[in-house]
Design a protein around this motif. Structure first.
Motif, PDB file in Angstrom:
ATOM      1  N   GLU A   1       0.859  -1.188   0.000  1.00 42.75           N
ATOM      2  CA  GLU A   1       0.000   0.000   0.000  1.00 42.75           C
ATOM      3  C   GLU A   1       0.891   1.232   0.000  1.00 42.75           C
ATOM      4  N   GLY A   2       0.942   1.939  -1.095  1.00 43.85           N
ATOM      5  CA  GLY A   2       1.734   3.156  -1.213  1.00 43.85           C
ATOM      6  C   GLY A   2       3.215   2.847  -1.191  1.00 43.85           C
ATOM      7  N   ASP A   3       3.954   3.660  -0.421  1.00 39.33           N
ATOM      8  CA  ASP A   3       5.413   3.488  -0.348  1.00 39.33           C
ATOM      9  C   ASP A   3       5.827   2.670   0.878  1.00 39.33           C
ATOM     10  N   LYS A   4       4.869   2.244   1.644  1.00 38.96           N
ATOM     11  CA  LYS A   4       5.172   1.487   2.858  1.00 38.96           C
ATOM     12  C   LYS A   4       5.408   0.013   2.490  1.00 38.96           C
ATOM     13  N   VAL A   5       6.680  -0.397   2.512  1.00 35.51           N
ATOM     14  CA  VAL A   5       7.052  -1.769   2.144  1.00 35.51           C
ATOM     15  C   VAL A   5       7.671  -2.440   3.370  1.00 35.51           C
ATOM     16  N   GLU A   6       7.094  -3.571   3.746  1.00 36.36           N
ATOM     17  CA  GLU A   6       7.663  -4.380   4.828  1.00 36.36           C
ATOM     18  C   GLU A   6       8.195  -5.671   4.212  1.00 36.36           C
ATOM     19  N   PHE A   7       9.442  -5.954   4.497  1.00 40.74           N
ATOM     20  CA  PHE A   7      10.047  -7.165   3.956  1.00 40.74           C
ATOM     21  C   PHE A   7       9.317  -8.394   4.486  1.00 40.74           C
ATOM     22  N   ALA A   8       9.055  -9.334   3.623  1.00 41.20           N
ATOM     23  CA  ALA A   8       8.406 -10.613   3.916  1.00 41.20           C
ATOM     24  C   ALA A   8       6.974 -10.454   4.389  1.00 41.20           C
ATOM     25  N   ARG A   9       6.394  -9.237   4.317  1.00 41.83           N
ATOM     26  CA  ARG A   9       5.001  -9.033   4.747  1.00 41.83           C
ATOM     27  C   ARG A   9       4.128  -8.514   3.595  1.00 41.83           C
TER      28      ARG A   9
END
Length: 177
Positions: free
Chosen positions: A151-159
């Motif tokens: 969602e948008g620029d919010k990137v969580e690794f492995a999530r």
């Protein structure tokens, strides 16, 4: 050695004649005297060695008596707890030692299996974020990695994931280069 004179030889011959009713010559009396002297010497040596042996045996016996303590009990329960108290430390030490050896062996085996897996798959370090941050669920007898759309620029690794429609695949970010 005792000096032998004619009178002494006559006494030996007289005792022999009295006992066996046979006359003995001088040479036989001398030989009998020599044999008697040798036997007397052996008896003295053996008696001194025997007395030394008896003294050593007595000393050892006293030492053993001093170390052995007889204990009597009124019932089996008292005997059991007495034995438990005397040998509990040795038993616990043995059990603790065996458990330590088993724990060290299993830990070492587990570690060597993991090291072998990492050595066989050098890219496993790239997926560290998946097994550290990944969320899994069990469903229908399978375990799934749960990821959600970015969602948008919010990137969580492995999530999070990104769906590539052109190649029909799901991309899961695992690290930043």
């Amino acid at each position: 050695m005792q000096e032998v004179n004619q009178e002494y030889l006559n006494r030996i011959k007289g005792r022999y004649t009295e006992k066996y009713a046979t006359v003995m010559d001088d040479w036989t009396a001398i030989i009998l005297h020599e044999v008697n002297e040798a036997v007397a010497l052996l008896r003295r040596e053996n008696s001194s060695k025997l007395s030394e042996s008896i003294q050593e045996i007595s000393a050892a016996s006293e030492k053993i008596r001093g170390q052995v303590h007889q204990v009597r009990f009124d019932n089996k329960q008292q005997a059991f707890f007495y034995g438990l108290g005397n040998h509990l430390l040795y038993g616990l030490t043995g059990i603790l030692g065996i458990c330590s050896i088993i724990w060290i062996y299993t830990t070492q085996t587990d570690f060597s299996e993991k090291r072998e897996f990492v050595n066989q798959h050098p890219a496993v370090e790239k997926f560290q974020s998946i097994y550290l941050n990944g969320k899994t669920i069990n469903q229908d007898g399978y375990e799934f990695l749960v990821v959600e759309p970015i969602e948008g620029d919010k990137v969580e690794f492995a999530r999070n994931y990104l769906y590539d429609k052109k190649n029909n695949r799901v991309l899961v970010p695992i690290r930043r280069k």
